[in-house]
Design a protein around this motif. Structure first.
Motif, short mmCIF file in Angstrom:
data_model
loop_
_atom_site.label_atom_id
_atom_site.label_comp_id
_atom_site.label_asym_id
_atom_site.label_seq_id
_atom_site.Cartn_x
_atom_site.Cartn_y
_atom_site.Cartn_z
N GLN A 167 32.67 31.66 37.51
CA GLN A 167 31.81 32.79 37.17
C GLN A 167 31.35 32.72 35.72
O GLN A 167 30.20 33.01 35.41
N ALA A 168 32.25 32.32 34.82
CA ALA A 168 31.92 32.26 33.39
C ALA A 168 30.82 31.24 33.12
O ALA A 168 30.03 31.41 32.18
N LEU A 169 30.76 30.18 33.91
CA LEU A 169 29.78 29.11 33.67
C LEU A 169 28.41 29.39 34.29
O LEU A 169 27.48 28.62 34.08
N ILE A 170 28.29 30.47 35.05
CA ILE A 170 27.00 30.86 35.63
C ILE A 170 26.32 31.84 34.68
O ILE A 170 26.96 32.80 34.23
N PRO A 171 25.06 31.65 34.35
CA PRO A 171 24.37 32.59 33.45
C PRO A 171 24.46 34.02 33.96
O PRO A 171 24.45 34.26 35.18
N PRO A 172 24.59 35.01 33.06
CA PRO A 172 24.78 36.41 33.47
C PRO A 172 23.73 36.92 34.45
O PRO A 172 24.06 37.71 35.35
N ALA A 173 22.49 36.49 34.30
CA ALA A 173 21.44 36.98 35.19
C ALA A 173 21.63 36.54 36.63
O ALA A 173 21.11 37.19 37.56
N SER A 174 22.38 35.47 36.86
CA SER A 174 22.59 34.94 38.21
C SER A 174 24.02 35.12 38.69
O SER A 174 24.37 34.66 39.77
N ARG A 175 24.84 35.77 37.90
CA ARG A 175 26.29 35.80 38.15
C ARG A 175 26.65 36.80 39.25
O ARG A 175 26.28 37.97 39.18
N PRO A 176 27.41 36.35 40.28
CA PRO A 176 27.88 37.29 41.31
C PRO A 176 29.07 38.09 40.82
O PRO A 176 29.62 37.81 39.74
N SER A 177 29.51 39.06 41.60
CA SER A 177 30.70 39.83 41.22
C SER A 177 31.93 38.94 41.30
O SER A 177 31.93 37.90 41.98
N PHE A 178 33.00 39.35 40.62
CA PHE A 178 34.20 38.52 40.61
C PHE A 178 34.81 38.43 42.01
O PHE A 178 35.29 37.36 42.41
N ALA A 179 34.83 39.54 42.75
CA ALA A 179 35.40 39.52 44.10
C ALA A 179 34.64 38.54 44.99
O ALA A 179 35.25 37.78 45.76
N SER A 180 33.32 38.53 44.89
CA SER A 180 32.52 37.61 45.68
C SER A 180 32.74 36.17 45.24
O SER A 180 32.80 35.25 46.07
N MET A 181 32.87 35.97 43.92
CA MET A 181 33.12 34.62 43.41
C MET A 181 34.47 34.11 43.88
O MET A 181 34.63 32.93 44.24
N LEU A 182 35.49 34.97 43.88
CA LEU A 182 36.82 34.59 44.33
C LEU A 182 36.81 34.20 45.81
O LEU A 182 37.43 33.21 46.21
N ALA A 183 36.10 34.97 46.62
CA ALA A 183 36.02 34.66 48.05
C ALA A 183 35.32 33.33 48.28
O ALA A 183 35.78 32.48 49.05
N ALA A 184 34.20 33.12 47.59
CA ALA A 184 33.43 31.87 47.78
C ALA A 184 34.21 30.66 47.29
O ALA A 184 34.24 29.61 47.95
N SER A 185 34.88 30.77 46.14
CA SER A 185 35.61 29.62 45.61
C SER A 185 36.86 29.32 46.44
O SER A 185 37.25 28.15 46.58
N SER A 186 37.49 30.34 47.03
CA SER A 186 38.65 30.11 47.89
C SER A 186 38.22 29.38 49.16
O SER A 186 38.89 28.44 49.62
#
Length: 335
Positions: A63-82
């Motif tokens: 999430q930190a490496l994605i620019p803020p304008a394109s950044r998903p929520s942390f919960a969504s990022m956790l689900a996708a990365s898992s």
């Protein structure tokens, strides 16, 4: 039939490698089963908790490496990365790595931003792993438990230190590598073909995305998270190594060294199904350099691999379910 054939060939290669390791270490299926059964439930739960915390840290880095304008929520990022980690771990030849980009794109994250986050994360993994290996190898080579000529350990440490420097530099300016590739393509006139011209254009977009991933302090924020990720991974391996019966002298440094060789062999793009055989080979070689007998190192490495695979499957399935329940929100447009 081609995907099925690849899976069958990968499974056959895994079985052959495991059989070869069993013959080399004189370990039969019964002995492997006995080692797996001896893991205490409390030790497994502790290892699972550490493993889950590593997943949280990985999602934070993506999430930190994605620019803020394109950044998903942390919960969504956790689900996708898992979910992505399950695909990357189980599918042969690392073909599941692209799953993260697909999952993020489904939620509106631009493909180049998702790909840049994935690439920079993987380069940071190599940099951090190489740095940890350099420190652990130098320390262990000077100790009493190093079962090889001392110069080999110090040479390995120097090589890992150079690799760490290279990968950290690459993570900061990966766009320069892309630019060099574009220059080479123009030099050999690949860009004069329709395919070559499109490849150069797409690589230019990737170069911009890699530069964006390191801009605005995002790379500086990702580096300490990478250190935390690999600290958690080494603790995870050390807990299981002790739980499966490796000698008490195998501490965090020894676990870092032995498990790192297992991780490195598992990173090979030609690895077998779910890394079986390749990961155990690295584990046997790594802990063999520390004086652990082949039969014990193979049995414990196999047990650790089973626990790791079970955790990856559980967390990956939860991630897939979460993506269905909480789909990735559309990122807000800048401006």
């Amino acid at each position: 039939m081609k995907p099925l054939l690849r899976i069958l060939l990968s499974a056959a290669a895994a079985a052959a490698l495991l059989a070869l390791l069993g013959w080399w270490g004189n370990v039969g299926p019964g002995e492997l089963a006995a080692v797996v059964r001896q893991l205490p439930a409390g030790t497994y739960l502790l290892a699972f908790g550490v493993h889950a915390s590593v997943y949280v840290a990985r999602a934070a880095r993506f999430q930190a490496l994605i620019p803020p304008a394109s950044r998903p929520s942390f919960a969504s990022m956790l689900a996708a990365s898992s979910a992505h980690n399950l695909a990357a771990y189980v599918l042969p030849a690392k073909s599941g790595e692209a799953a993260l980009v697909v999952y993020l794109k489904a939620g509106g994250v631009p493909m180049r931003a998702g790909l840049a986050s994935l690439l920079v994360s993987r380069v940071l993994d190599l940099a951090t792993l190489s740095g940890a290996m350099a420190c652990a190898t130098a320390w262990l080579a000077l100790g009493e438990h190093w079962h090889a000529p001392r110069w080999t350990g110090l040479t390995m440490a120097a090589a890992f230190a150079l690799a760490a420097f290279f990968f950290f530099t690459l993570s900061a300016r990966g766009d320069r590598l892309v630019a060099a590739g574009q220059g080479l393509a123009r030099l050999v006139r690949v860009d004069r073909t329709r395919f070559g011209q499109r490849l150069v254009e797409r690589s230019g977009e990737l170069g911009e995305a890699l530069r964006d991933a390191g801009a605005g302090g995002r790379l500086r924020a990702a580096i300490p998270v990478s250190l935390a990720i690999w600290g958690g991974i080494f603790v995870f391996y050390a807990i299981l190594a002790q739980g499966f019966g490796l000698p008490p002298r195998i501490g965090i440094l020894e676990a870092a060294f032995g498990s790192s060789l297992a991780v490195l062999t598992n990173l090979l793009p030609i690895n077998a199904l779910a890394g079986f055989g390749t990961q155990e080979t690295g584990w046997v070689v790594g802990f063999g350099l520390l004086g652990v007998p082949r039969d014990l190192s193979f049995a414990t490495g196999f047990g650790v691999h089973l626990v790791q695979l079970a955790n990856v499957c559980v967390l990956g399935l939860v991630g897939h379910l979460a993506m269905g329940i909480l789909p990735l929100p559309r990122p807000r447009k800048a401006g």
